[in-house]
Write a protein that holds these residues in place. Structure first.
Motif: not given
Length: 319
Positions: A222, A216-218, A263, A196-197, A225
């Motif tokens: 998108w 990021t996919w919410c 991260y 998702d990044t 972030q």
């Protein structure tokens, strides 16, 4: 404190080899079409092609060429960028087109493998694109999602596209960009996608200091972030020219150096910098990067004198 051993290798080439390498850059490019599939069914591709698949027939044998791949249409610069995930591959063709009015707009081809044979599943492109967009300059594939850069789109501001696959149909999910882009930012010249990044490089951002934008996919959209920059950046750093992501670590190239970010679970933080070990400031150290576990491979395509064909150096870094 986290410690990790990095084995960093960079390879240089003589000036006699540069023209050949540049020519190789104009071989493979993949584009993804938005909305509708461009190929109704998987079609075998011609064998007199320019992209080769090498696979070992078994773990104890050498690598053997299985197939050369060439699109049947006008896939100019087919092979400019590539990305593979299991039995699906993306191939960019930055000067390709989907009709005669879109010449040199760029396209990305989706290839699927059945056994040892690769076939074209779809051809992807921006329906609103323009000639010279460089669509497909960089591609990244993760499962059924593809991230495609077009760094000269929108008056050289650049943009990036996300395409997704449902069964055999690819469609445009969204266009990722930041509103403050300016001409010559070259946003989208490098892209990386995992889960998702999504990471998108813009080396011309902020007077060529450069930035990398993290999305990021919410669940339904998108969202931006974070914006990553070099902590010690100066004008003409070109931060974000090349990217390589593995797990929770990403390499980001800049002028004669490579930055390491990791991260934390909520944000990406700068961890260290890998500088060029050569006194010559024009080696283009970091022109290409690749990361796998604890090993980083870094290209420096102008390293060495003209009479030197290849120079290889190994460096170990502790983080």
């Amino acid at each position: 404190m986290i410690q990790m051993l990095f084995s960093v290798i960079f390879v240089g080439e003589s000036e006699r080899m540069i023209n050949t390498k540049v020519f190789a850059w104009f071989i493979c490019v993949l584009f993804i079409e938005s909305g509708i599939p461009l190929v109704d069914s998987a079609t075998p591709i011609f064998m007199n092609s320019t992209v080769s698949d090498f696979s070992p027939m078994n773990p104890n044998e050498n690598w053997t060429e299985i197939q050369k791949i060439l699109p049947s249409d006008n896939g100019e610069d087919f092979g400019f960028s590539i990305s593979i995930d299991n039995d699906t591959a993306l191939v960019g063709a930055v000067f390709g087109n989907h009709n005669m009015s879109s010449r040199h707009q760029g396209a990305v081809y989706v290839l699927i493998r059945e056994g040892y044979t690769w076939m074209i599943q779809a051809k992807l492109f921006d329906p609103d694109g323009a000639p010279g967009d460089m669509f497909g300059c960089d591609v990244s594939l993760d499962g059924d999602t593809a991230l495609i850069g077009a760094y000269d789109a929108d008056d050289r501001r650049g943009t990036a596209y996300v395409f997704t696959r449902s069964n055999t149909t690819w469609s445009l999910q969204g266009q990722l960009f930041v509103p403050e882009r300016e001409p010559w930012d070259h946003y989208g010249i490098s892209v990386e996608l995992k889960g998702d990044t999504a990471f998108i490089g813009a080396p011309g951002d902020n007077e060529w200091n450069g930035s990398v934008y993290v999305f990021t996919w919410c669940g339904s959209f998108w969202a931006l972030q974070q914006q990553l920059t070099a902590p010690d950046s100066d004008t003409y750093t070109y931060f974000g020219s090349s990217l390589s992501l593995d797990g929770d670590t990403i390499l980001i190239s800049a002028e004669e150096s490579v930055y390491v970010f990791f991260y934390t679970g909520s944000i990406w933080m700068w961890q260290g910098k890998i500088p060029s070990q050569d006194s010559n400031p024009l080696t283009h150290f970091g022109s290409s990067v690749s990361l796998n576990n604890d090993t980083a491979l870094i290209g420096a395509y102008q390293y060495g004198l003209p009479e030197e064909i290849t120079n290889v150096s190994d460096y170990d870094y502790i983080r």
